[in-house]
Scaffold this motif. Structure first.
Motif, PDB file in Angstrom:
ATOM      1  N   VAL A  16      10.857   5.128  -5.350  1.00 45.51           N
ATOM      2  CA  VAL A  16      11.180   5.560  -3.986  1.00 45.51           C
ATOM      3  C   VAL A  16       9.917   5.957  -3.243  1.00 45.51           C
ATOM      4  CG1 VAL A  16      12.347   7.383  -2.649  1.00 45.51           C
ATOM      5  CG2 VAL A  16      13.560   6.217  -4.490  1.00 45.51           C
ATOM      6  N   LEU A  17       9.023   6.682  -3.907  1.00 47.17           N
ATOM      7  CA  LEU A  17       7.749   7.056  -3.278  1.00 47.17           C
ATOM      8  C   LEU A  17       6.934   5.825  -2.905  1.00 47.17           C
ATOM      9  CD1 LEU A  17       6.553  10.156  -5.331  1.00 47.17           C
ATOM     10  CD2 LEU A  17       7.355  10.098  -2.978  1.00 47.17           C
ATOM     11  N   TYR A  18       6.886   4.849  -3.790  1.00 50.17           N
ATOM     12  CA  TYR A  18       6.149   3.625  -3.528  1.00 50.17           C
ATOM     13  C   TYR A  18       6.733   2.891  -2.320  1.00 50.17           C
ATOM     14  CZ  TYR A  18       4.397  -1.126  -4.095  1.00 50.17           C
ATOM     15  OH  TYR A  18       3.834  -2.345  -3.867  1.00 50.17           O
ATOM     16  N   GLN A  19       8.053   2.802  -2.234  1.00 49.36           N
ATOM     17  CA  GLN A  19       8.697   2.121  -1.113  1.00 49.36           C
ATOM     18  C   GLN A  19       8.453   2.869   0.204  1.00 49.36           C
ATOM     19  OE1 GLN A  19      10.053  -0.817  -0.950  1.00 49.36           O
ATOM     20  NE2 GLN A  19       9.763  -1.187  -3.135  1.00 49.36           N
ATOM     21  N   LEU A  20       8.460   4.183   0.168  1.00 55.05           N
ATOM     22  CA  LEU A  20       8.159   4.965   1.362  1.00 55.05           C
ATOM     23  C   LEU A  20       6.716   4.736   1.808  1.00 55.05           C
ATOM     24  CD1 LEU A  20       9.979   8.331   0.589  1.00 55.05           C
ATOM     25  CD2 LEU A  20      10.583   6.656   2.331  1.00 55.05           C
ATOM     26  N   TYR A  21       5.816   4.664   0.858  1.00 55.23           N
ATOM     27  CA  TYR A  21       4.412   4.400   1.177  1.00 55.23           C
ATOM     28  C   TYR A  21       4.271   3.029   1.835  1.00 55.23           C
ATOM     29  CZ  TYR A  21      -0.506   3.297   0.533  1.00 55.23           C
ATOM     30  OH  TYR A  21      -1.793   2.921   0.742  1.00 55.23           O
ATOM     31  N   ARG A  22       4.926   2.016   1.287  1.00 50.44           N
ATOM     32  CA  ARG A  22       4.865   0.670   1.870  1.00 50.44           C
ATOM     33  C   ARG A  22       5.454   0.649   3.276  1.00 50.44           C
ATOM     34  NH1 ARG A  22       7.410  -3.851  -1.511  1.00 50.44           N
ATOM     35  NH2 ARG A  22       6.887  -4.923   0.413  1.00 50.44           N
ATOM     36  N   ALA A  23       6.566   1.339   3.463  1.00 56.00           N
ATOM     37  CA  ALA A  23       7.203   1.384   4.778  1.00 56.00           C
ATOM     38  C   ALA A  23       6.296   2.059   5.795  1.00 56.00           C
ATOM     39  CB  ALA A  23       8.540   2.107   4.701  1.00 56.00           C
ATOM     40  N   SER A  24       5.624   3.133   5.400  1.00 53.71           N
ATOM     41  CA  SER A  24       4.725   3.810   6.331  1.00 53.71           C
ATOM     42  C   SER A  24       3.525   2.928   6.663  1.00 53.71           C
ATOM     43  CB  SER A  24       4.268   5.154   5.771  1.00 53.71           C
ATOM     44  OG  SER A  24       3.420   4.965   4.647  1.00 53.71           O
ATOM     45  N   GLN A  25       3.048   2.153   5.705  1.00 53.69           N
ATOM     46  CA  GLN A  25       1.932   1.246   5.955  1.00 53.69           C
ATOM     47  C   GLN A  25       2.356   0.111   6.874  1.00 53.69           C
ATOM     48  OE1 GLN A  25      -1.280   1.656   5.052  1.00 53.69           O
ATOM     49  NE2 GLN A  25      -0.582   3.656   4.323  1.00 53.69           N
ATOM     50  N   LEU A  26       3.585  -0.377   6.752  1.00 49.49           N
ATOM     51  CA  LEU A  26       4.079  -1.434   7.627  1.00 49.49           C
ATOM     52  C   LEU A  26       4.233  -0.923   9.058  1.00 49.49           C
ATOM     53  CD1 LEU A  26       6.755  -3.234   5.437  1.00 49.49           C
ATOM     54  CD2 LEU A  26       4.517  -4.102   6.122  1.00 49.49           C
ATOM     55  N   ASP A  27       4.668   0.327   9.207  1.00 46.16           N
ATOM     56  CA  ASP A  27       4.809   0.910  10.534  1.00 46.16           C
ATOM     57  C   ASP A  27       3.460   1.039  11.217  1.00 46.16           C
ATOM     58  OD1 ASP A  27       7.533   3.218   9.752  1.00 46.16           O
ATOM     59  OD2 ASP A  27       7.527   1.088  10.283  1.00 46.16           O
ATOM     60  N   GLN A  28       2.405   1.243  10.442  1.00 52.60           N
ATOM     61  CA  GLN A  28       1.065   1.371  11.013  1.00 52.60           C
ATOM     62  C   GLN A  28       0.400   0.020  11.198  1.00 52.60           C
ATOM     63  OE1 GLN A  28      -1.071   4.012   8.426  1.00 52.60           O
ATOM     64  NE2 GLN A  28       0.277   5.743   8.869  1.00 52.60           N
ATOM     65  N   PRO A  38      -3.484 -14.059   9.142  1.00 44.93           N
ATOM     66  CA  PRO A  38      -3.084 -14.464  10.496  1.00 44.93           C
ATOM     67  C   PRO A  38      -1.666 -15.015  10.552  1.00 44.93           C
ATOM     68  CG  PRO A  38      -5.280 -15.289   9.986  1.00 44.93           C
ATOM     69  CD  PRO A  38      -4.737 -14.667   8.744  1.00 44.93           C
ATOM     70  N   ALA A  39      -1.245 -15.756   9.557  1.00 48.52           N
ATOM     71  CA  ALA A  39       0.115 -16.307   9.553  1.00 48.52           C
ATOM     72  C   ALA A  39       1.144 -15.188   9.483  1.00 48.52           C
ATOM     73  CB  ALA A  39       0.289 -17.274   8.384  1.00 48.52           C
ATOM     74  N   ALA A  40       0.876 -14.183   8.689  1.00 54.37           N
ATOM     75  CA  ALA A  40       1.791 -13.046   8.579  1.00 54.37           C
ATOM     76  C   ALA A  40       1.849 -12.290   9.902  1.00 54.37           C
ATOM     77  CB  ALA A  40       1.366 -12.127   7.452  1.00 54.37           C
ATOM     78  N   THR A  41       0.720 -12.185  10.581  1.00 54.73           N
ATOM     79  CA  THR A  41       0.685 -11.502  11.874  1.00 54.73           C
ATOM     80  C   THR A  41       1.519 -12.267  12.895  1.00 54.73           C
ATOM     81  OG1 THR A  41      -1.541 -10.708  11.385  1.00 54.73           O
ATOM     82  CG2 THR A  41      -0.835 -10.613  13.673  1.00 54.73           C
TER      83      THR A  41
END
Length: 154
Positions: A16-28, A38-41
């Motif tokens: 759960v901590l790992y998933q929260l970390y990934r979600a916060s990184q995606l939001d940023q 570039p393709a992902a962007t």
């Protein structure tokens, strides 16, 4: 058995901590551990644009429903206004028929009302059951009374 349950709880907590970390990184706007490709962007931008387009279409649909509702209400108000105008016309005609000029015989009051409305002599005579000459007299009195009213208002 207890140790296994605690181990499962700890593993789930770390996950759960790992998933929260990934979600916060995606939001940023960052992906954990590497720079975005570039393709992902572009793919993320397309997704965001698709979501924006979808949101805009929903808003447009809601606005269309609102406009349709307002049109229905406006039509209802127009019908109500027309009904009020008809009622006012009926009340006006009743008032005119109720007004009797002082000095006028009651049997000629209806003929006087018709003359004020502008009916021709034959119609007045036919509706009121009086002779044509009497209808002419009533009509001339009504016209003279209208001219006198105009002069008094000046």
């Amino acid at each position: 058995m207890r140790e296994i349950v605690w181990l499962i709880v700890v593993v789930l907590f770390l996950y759960v901590l790992y998933q929260l970390y990934r979600a916060s990184q995606l939001d940023q706007g960052k992906t954990p551990g590497s720079a975005r490709e570039p393709a992902a962007t572009l793919e993320a931008a397309d997704k965001q644009e698709g979501m924006d387009t979808f949101q805009l279409e929903l808003e447009v649909q809601q606005l269309r429903r609102d406009v349709a509702q307002l049109r229905l209400e406006q039509d209802e108000q127009r019908r109500h206004a027309l009904a009020m105008e008809e009622r006012m016309g009926a009340i006006k005609s009743q008032l005119e028929s109720a007004l009797i000029t002082p000095g006028t015989a009651p049997e000629y009051s209806e003929a006087l009302v018709f003359a004020r409305r502008g009916l021709d002599v034959d119609s007045i005579a036919e509706r009121c059951g009086i002779s044509v000459s009497e209808a002419e007299l009533v009509r001339s009195l009504a016209q003279r009374g209208g001219q006198a009213d105009e002069e008094q208002s000046r």
